[in-house]
Design an enzyme around this catalytic site. Structure first.
Site, PDB file in Angstrom:
ATOM      1  N   GLN A 133       0.545  -1.356  -0.093  1.00  0.00           N
ATOM      2  CA  GLN A 133      -0.019   0.026   0.015  1.00  0.00           C
ATOM      3  C   GLN A 133       0.950   1.303  -0.051  1.00  0.00           C
ATOM      4  O   GLN A 133       0.672   2.064  -0.653  1.00  0.00           O
ATOM      5  CB  GLN A 133      -0.825   0.052   1.225  1.00  0.00           C
ATOM      6  CG  GLN A 133      -2.363   0.318   0.707  1.00  0.00           C
ATOM      7  CD  GLN A 133      -3.306  -0.195   2.007  1.00  0.00           C
ATOM      8  OE1 GLN A 133      -2.843  -0.635   3.074  1.00  0.00           O
ATOM      9  NE2 GLN A 133      -4.610  -0.150   1.525  1.00  0.00           N
ATOM     10  N   ASP A 136       2.015   2.384  -3.459  1.00  0.00           N
ATOM     11  CA  ASP A 136       0.936   2.297  -4.563  1.00  0.00           C
ATOM     12  C   ASP A 136       0.896   3.752  -5.187  1.00  0.00           C
ATOM     13  O   ASP A 136       0.093   4.466  -4.736  1.00  0.00           O
ATOM     14  CB  ASP A 136      -0.409   1.900  -3.907  1.00  0.00           C
ATOM     15  CG  ASP A 136      -1.564   1.777  -4.724  1.00  0.00           C
ATOM     16  OD1 ASP A 136      -1.360   2.236  -6.063  1.00  0.00           O
ATOM     17  OD2 ASP A 136      -2.512   1.412  -4.569  1.00  0.00           O
ATOM     18  N   SER A 139      -2.555   4.895  -6.607  1.00  0.00           N
ATOM     19  CA  SER A 139      -3.707   5.581  -5.658  1.00  0.00           C
ATOM     20  C   SER A 139      -3.125   6.983  -5.311  1.00  0.00           C
ATOM     21  O   SER A 139      -4.114   7.851  -5.118  1.00  0.00           O
ATOM     22  CB  SER A 139      -3.672   4.606  -4.325  1.00  0.00           C
ATOM     23  OG  SER A 139      -4.396   3.555  -4.487  1.00  0.00           O
TER      24      SER A 139
HETATM   25  N1  NAD Z   1      -3.513  -2.049  -1.446  1.00  0.00           N
HETATM   26  C1  NAD Z   1      -5.016  -1.903  -1.571  1.00  0.00           C
HETATM   27  O1  NAD Z   1      -5.411  -2.885  -1.090  1.00  0.00           O
HETATM   28  C2  NAD Z   1      -5.731  -1.039  -2.509  1.00  0.00           C
HETATM   29  C3  NAD Z   1      -4.741  -0.284  -3.049  1.00  0.00           C
HETATM   30  C4  NAD Z   1      -5.539   0.777  -3.689  1.00  0.00           C
HETATM   31  C5  NAD Z   1      -6.678   0.559  -4.176  1.00  0.00           C
HETATM   32  N2  NAD Z   1      -7.518  -0.249  -3.749  1.00  0.00           N
HETATM   33  C6  NAD Z   1      -8.823  -0.370  -3.913  1.00  0.00           C
HETATM   34  O2  NAD Z   1      -9.075  -0.631  -5.336  1.00  0.00           O
HETATM   35  C7  NAD Z   1     -10.184  -0.348  -5.776  1.00  0.00           C
HETATM   36  C8  NAD Z   1     -10.248   0.549  -7.029  1.00  0.00           C
HETATM   37  O3  NAD Z   1      -9.197   1.369  -7.277  1.00  0.00           O
HETATM   38  P1  NAD Z   1      -9.096   2.869  -8.307  1.00  0.00           P
HETATM   39  O4  NAD Z   1      -9.596   3.889  -7.732  1.00  0.00           O
HETATM   40  O5  NAD Z   1      -7.575   2.697  -8.529  1.00  0.00           O
HETATM   41  O6  NAD Z   1      -9.912   2.158  -9.495  1.00  0.00           O
HETATM   42  P2  NAD Z   1      -9.846   2.530 -11.025  1.00  0.00           P
HETATM   43  O7  NAD Z   1      -9.284   3.662 -11.130  1.00  0.00           O
HETATM   44  O8  NAD Z   1      -9.512   1.193 -11.868  1.00  0.00           O
HETATM   45  O9  NAD Z   1     -11.553   2.759 -11.263  1.00  0.00           O
HETATM   46  C9  NAD Z   1     -12.181   3.535 -10.616  1.00  0.00           C
HETATM   47  C10 NAD Z   1     -13.555   3.316 -10.126  1.00  0.00           C
HETATM   48  O10 NAD Z   1     -14.447   3.162 -11.369  1.00  0.00           O
HETATM   49  C11 NAD Z   1     -15.541   2.175 -11.027  1.00  0.00           C
HETATM   50  N3  NAD Z   1     -15.588   1.512 -12.203  1.00  0.00           N
HETATM   51  C12 NAD Z   1     -15.474   0.862 -13.220  1.00  0.00           C
HETATM   52  N4  NAD Z   1     -16.393   0.759 -14.275  1.00  0.00           N
HETATM   53  C13 NAD Z   1     -17.357   1.398 -13.671  1.00  0.00           C
HETATM   54  C14 NAD Z   1     -19.110   1.457 -14.394  1.00  0.00           C
HETATM   55  N5  NAD Z   1     -19.138   0.712 -15.456  1.00  0.00           N
HETATM   56  N6  NAD Z   1     -19.935   2.123 -13.657  1.00  0.00           N
HETATM   57  C15 NAD Z   1     -19.416   2.683 -12.408  1.00  0.00           C
HETATM   58  N7  NAD Z   1     -18.069   2.531 -11.743  1.00  0.00           N
HETATM   59  C16 NAD Z   1     -17.065   1.893 -12.509  1.00  0.00           C
HETATM   60  C17 NAD Z   1     -14.510   1.028 -10.414  1.00  0.00           C
HETATM   61  O11 NAD Z   1     -14.964   0.120  -9.537  1.00  0.00           O
HETATM   62  C18 NAD Z   1     -13.474   1.813  -9.554  1.00  0.00           C
HETATM   63  O12 NAD Z   1     -13.912   1.960  -8.305  1.00  0.00           O
HETATM   64  C19 NAD Z   1     -10.769   0.504  -4.892  1.00  0.00           C
HETATM   65  O13 NAD Z   1     -11.704   0.090  -3.927  1.00  0.00           O
HETATM   66  C20 NAD Z   1      -9.716   0.815  -3.938  1.00  0.00           C
HETATM   67  O14 NAD Z   1      -9.984   1.159  -2.274  1.00  0.00           O
HETATM   68  C21 NAD Z   1      -7.043  -1.337  -2.857  1.00  0.00           C
END
Ligand code: NAD
Length: 393
Positions: A133, A136, A139
């Site tokens: 994390q 990352d 993020s």
């Molecule tokens: N180390 C970790 O555990 C860690 C680190 C970073 C993020 N995450 C998690 O990963 C997830 C995704 O992260 P992100 O922000 O980089 O994603 P991303 O940039 O790939 O996508 C942004 C958001 O768009 C949503 N999305 C995709 N298609 C869609 C649709 N058709 N309609 C509506 N929404 C849609 C996705 O579900 C996501 O929440 C988050 O829940 C985040 O908390 C975990």
């Protein structure tokens, strides 16, 4: 081991991969730093602050590439199609390169890095696991983009965000919908709330409902979301066109009620899904604003043009690119902390880089090594055979 810090040469890029404050992370590893003069200037970090931390200032960019064991960048050649080729020529066999590099789409750059014998570690591929994390960078940059998108929207909107009760009457709060409640979306929701807007959030992944609500926003359910829209990495899965059509049908009415729509929906390695059509924009009130953070990935709105603002029937559709670079100080600070933590993780007891390919973080991020493209997914995209099982360095 010497880590090289260079100026970012991609057009408009203001970030820098290492900032003085992040150097302390590597204090006990014996790492030395060599920097191209002025590399941090556009982000607000003068050479003197680096020198205070023991960073040596090189005479030229070429010297950094010549002397460094590891070069750290924000936009490595794959993420810099305009001017990245010049850096490719400077990279040496056995050298490591860490940065963003669009490894799932810039396949030619990966091929060239392999040919040059460079070990390239792509920050986009950092696995989403708890122990990674703090490394990352996607993020970190998404946090900045979500924040800045709201400021752009507020600046373009012919209304104010907060509700005000004044002697001249009551000002109604702006209504903001954030589509995609990942890292950027959640930050956009938080920022819009801080400015006093009435905020709704929508995501295909029902798992984010609580996070949206905890920020004081309403979570929208369209009743089209399938179960299991999330992959094991926590990302959204790509859905069929039939699903996206049903989703757009359900979303039309909701959109028409908004003053601001911020779209952040992305699917890793794929073009962003089109969630807002021309017809949906035409149902929105004049003066409304759409900020499409997915512009770089093809956009969530049919009318988005990356890097431009499109006016359609009085609705402004902003397609900002590289938002993180517009907040270069904090973007660099966060990115540098991710990079420094990653480097510390990779450095062995002897103070050198130890790329143990049995380790998940190394295996997932290492794109090229020993003259080959070694990353399983990248090889698959290139039509190459799966990589051989490897042990050790
Ligand atoms: N180390 C970790 O555990 C860690 C680190 C970073 C993020 N995450 C998690 O990963 C997830 C995704 O992260 P992100 O922000 O980089 O994603 P991303 O940039 O790939 O996508 C942004 C958001 O768009 C949503 N999305 C995709 N298609 C869609 C649709 N058709 N309609 C509506 N929404 C849609 C996705 O579900 C996501 O929440 C988050 O829940 C985040 O908390 C975990």
């Amino acid at each position: 081991m010497t880590v090289g810090i260079v100026s970012e040469v991609a057009p408009g890029e203001r970030r820098v991969a290492m900032v003085p404050g992040a150097i302390a992370v590597l204090n006990k590893t014996g790492t030395q730093f060599l920097m191209e003069a002025g590399a941090g200037l556009r982000a607000g970090f003068p050479d003197s602050e680096y020198a205070d931390k023991g960073v040596r200032i090189a005479n030229s960019r070429a010297e950094v590439f010549q002397s460094a064991d590891v070069v750290v960048q924000v936009r490595s050649p794959g993420a810099n199609p305009e001017t990245g080729a010049a850096d490719l020529a400077l990279l040496r066999k056995g050298q490591a390169l860490i940065g963003f590099g669009e490894p799932l789409t810039a396949l030619d750059a990966a091929r060239s890095l392999a040919e040059r014998g460079v070990s390239f570690l792509a920050m986009e591929l950092m696995p989403r696991i708890t122990r990674a994390q703090s490394m990352d960078a996607l993020s970190s940059m998404a946090t900045i983009a979500g924040y800045k998108a709201v400021l752009l929207a507020a600046d373009s909107l012919p209304r104010m965000f907060p509700m005000l009760m004044t002697a001249a009457g009551t000002v109604a709060p702006a209504r903001v919908l954030v589509i995609g409640a990942g890292v950027a979306g959640l930050q956009a929701i938080a920022t819009a709330r801080r400015l006093g807007a009435v905020v709704s959030g929508y995501d295909i992944r029902a798992a984010v409902k609580e996070q949206v609500e905890s920020l004081g926003a309403r979570f929208v359910v369209l009743d089209v979301e399938p179960a299991g829209a999330e992959d094991k990495g926590g990302y959204a899965k790509a859905m069929g066109e039939d699903f996206y059509r049903r989703q757009r049908d359900a979303m039309g009415g909701l959109l028409a009620e908004q003053n601001v729509v911020i779209t952040t929906a992305a699917v890793p390695g794929k073009k962003a899904p089109v969630l807002i059509t021309r017809e949906m924009v035409e149902r929105m009130a004049p003066g409304s604003v759409v900020v499409d953070i997915a512009a770089e990935r093809g956009g969530n709105c049919e009318l988005t043009r990356p890097g431009e603002t499109v006016e359609h029937n009085g609705v402004s559709i902003l397609g900002p690119v590289n938002l993180a670079s517009t907040v270069p100080y904090h973007a660099s600070q966060m990115y540098a902390k991710n990079i420094a933590t990653f480097l510390k993780y990779l450095i062995g007891k002897d103070g050198q880089l130890a790329l143990n390919r049995e380790d998940e973080i190394v295996r997932e991020t290492l794109v090229t090594h020993g003259g080959e493209v070694v990353h399983a997914k990248v090889r698959e995209l290139m039509g190459l055979a799966a990589p051989q099982a490897v042990t050790g360095v």
